[in-house]
Design a protein around this motif. Structure first.
Motif, mmCIF file in Angstrom:
data_model
loop_
_atom_site.group_PDB
_atom_site.id
_atom_site.type_symbol
_atom_site.label_atom_id
_atom_site.label_comp_id
_atom_site.label_asym_id
_atom_site.label_seq_id
_atom_site.Cartn_x
_atom_site.Cartn_y
_atom_site.Cartn_z
ATOM 1 N N ASN A 105 36.532 44.241 41.467
ATOM 2 C CA ASN A 105 35.522 43.927 40.272
ATOM 3 C C ASN A 105 35.012 42.366 40.521
ATOM 4 O O ASN A 105 35.338 41.309 40.277
ATOM 5 C CB ASN A 105 36.253 43.617 38.996
ATOM 6 N N LYS A 106 33.809 42.563 41.739
ATOM 7 C CA LYS A 106 33.232 41.268 42.225
ATOM 8 C C LYS A 106 32.569 40.565 41.072
ATOM 9 O O LYS A 106 32.638 39.411 41.220
ATOM 10 C CB LYS A 106 32.083 41.823 43.028
ATOM 11 N N ARG A 107 31.907 41.165 40.040
ATOM 12 C CA ARG A 107 31.466 40.399 39.086
ATOM 13 C C ARG A 107 32.089 39.549 38.231
ATOM 14 O O ARG A 107 32.221 38.396 38.159
ATOM 15 C CB ARG A 107 30.622 41.605 38.013
ATOM 16 N N MET A 108 33.454 39.923 38.007
ATOM 17 C CA MET A 108 34.263 39.133 37.160
ATOM 18 C C MET A 108 34.866 37.935 38.204
ATOM 19 O O MET A 108 35.058 36.883 37.745
ATOM 20 C CB MET A 108 35.600 39.949 36.751
ATOM 21 N N GLN A 109 34.798 38.254 39.446
ATOM 22 C CA GLN A 109 35.473 37.147 40.336
ATOM 23 C C GLN A 109 34.540 36.009 40.242
ATOM 24 O O GLN A 109 34.748 34.883 40.527
ATOM 25 C CB GLN A 109 35.704 37.807 41.717
ATOM 26 N N GLU A 110 33.177 36.476 40.508
ATOM 27 C CA GLU A 110 31.909 35.507 40.396
ATOM 28 C C GLU A 110 32.116 34.604 38.976
ATOM 29 O O GLU A 110 31.725 33.581 39.072
ATOM 30 C CB GLU A 110 30.854 36.133 40.605
ATOM 31 N N VAL A 111 32.276 35.455 38.120
ATOM 32 C CA VAL A 111 32.697 34.554 36.681
ATOM 33 C C VAL A 111 33.525 33.599 36.660
ATOM 34 O O VAL A 111 33.479 32.332 36.425
ATOM 35 C CB VAL A 111 32.892 35.691 35.444
ATOM 36 N N PHE A 112 34.824 34.035 37.414
ATOM 37 C CA PHE A 112 35.787 32.865 37.545
ATOM 38 C C PHE A 112 35.690 31.840 38.335
ATOM 39 O O PHE A 112 35.792 30.646 37.968
ATOM 40 C CB PHE A 112 37.102 33.817 37.933
ATOM 41 N N LYS A 113 34.879 31.939 39.603
ATOM 42 C CA LYS A 113 34.435 30.996 40.511
ATOM 43 C C LYS A 113 33.513 30.180 39.801
ATOM 44 O O LYS A 113 33.241 28.858 39.928
ATOM 45 C CB LYS A 113 34.024 31.471 41.815
ATOM 46 N N ALA A 114 32.657 30.742 38.916
ATOM 47 C CA ALA A 114 31.539 30.003 38.509
ATOM 48 C C ALA A 114 32.145 29.155 37.530
ATOM 49 O O ALA A 114 31.820 27.883 37.092
ATOM 50 C CB ALA A 114 30.321 30.769 37.604
ATOM 51 N N ASN A 115 33.283 29.334 36.707
ATOM 52 C CA ASN A 115 33.980 28.354 35.997
ATOM 53 C C ASN A 115 35.111 27.545 36.499
ATOM 54 O O ASN A 115 35.869 27.212 35.462
ATOM 55 C CB ASN A 115 34.393 29.379 34.959
ATOM 56 N N GLY A 116 34.927 27.310 37.661
ATOM 57 C CA GLY A 116 36.098 26.369 38.182
ATOM 58 C C GLY A 116 37.344 27.082 38.590
ATOM 59 O O GLY A 116 38.185 26.453 38.849
ATOM 60 N N PHE A 117 37.755 28.262 38.508
ATOM 61 C CA PHE A 117 38.740 28.843 38.859
ATOM 62 C C PHE A 117 38.920 29.212 40.272
ATOM 63 O O PHE A 117 37.708 29.508 40.947
ATOM 64 C CB PHE A 117 39.053 30.262 38.225
ATOM 65 N N ILE A 118 40.098 28.942 40.890
ATOM 66 C CA ILE A 118 40.155 29.359 42.504
ATOM 67 C C ILE A 118 41.185 30.202 42.557
ATOM 68 O O ILE A 118 42.085 30.709 41.673
ATOM 69 C CB ILE A 118 40.761 27.780 43.159
ATOM 70 N N GLN A 119 41.167 31.029 43.615
ATOM 71 C CA GLN A 119 42.027 32.126 43.909
ATOM 72 C C GLN A 119 43.448 31.581 44.258
ATOM 73 O O GLN A 119 43.559 30.536 44.837
ATOM 74 C CB GLN A 119 41.464 32.619 45.284
ATOM 75 N N SER A 120 44.412 32.348 43.592
ATOM 76 C CA SER A 120 45.777 31.738 43.760
ATOM 77 C C SER A 120 46.749 32.889 44.363
ATOM 78 O O SER A 120 47.917 32.347 44.432
ATOM 79 C CB SER A 120 46.123 31.420 42.279
#
Length: 140
Positions: A105-120
């Protein structure tokens, strides 16, 4: 007029219809209903109708976890997912906020990144050959 609203039981059918449009079934009806009853569901409403919703809980190691973000397919790419996330962050009962999405789900990954989330991290074996990526954001 657009607004964020705390979901109520009379929103249930409309939210389930949004979910059905995305996943093709109403299998999460009871899950959505329970989240509404427990005050864990917020929705975004444009001037006409509900366009998306977010469900959260605090059972992830006593941290907030956004377990579901759904936006009507016809209403995507208009900032509604970001509005839902920002609204939740402003009311989050914990400082640490987590969520997840499939690796596919690349689109949702981009949403998270755009909102300041980092991969954990990753969780394997939930969906075959499609690991779940865990995202994290520290709320001030």
């Amino acid at each position: 007029m657009e607004s964020m609203v705390k979901s109520r039981l009379n929103d249930l059918d409309e939210l389930v219809n949004i979910d059905r449009e995305v996943i093709g079934s109403d299998s999460r009806r009871n899950y959505i209903k329970k989240a509404i009853e427990e005050g864990r569901c917020i929705a975004f409403k444009n001037e006409f109708t509900l366009v998306g919703f977010l469900i959260f809980d605090t059972n992830f190691f006593d941290c907030s976890f956004i377990s579901l973000i759904i936006v009507k397919p016809a209403e995507r790419r208009k900032g509604y997912a970001t509005s839902l996330i920002e609204s939740f962050i402003s009311i989050s009962p914990t400082k640490k906020i987590f969520s997840s999405t499939n690796k596919s789900n690349k689109r949702m990954q981009e949403v998270f990144k755009a909102n300041g989330f980092i991969q954990s991290g990753f969780v394997e074996n939930l969906d075959e050959r499609d690991p779940e990526i865990i995202f994290f954001k520290q709320h001030k």
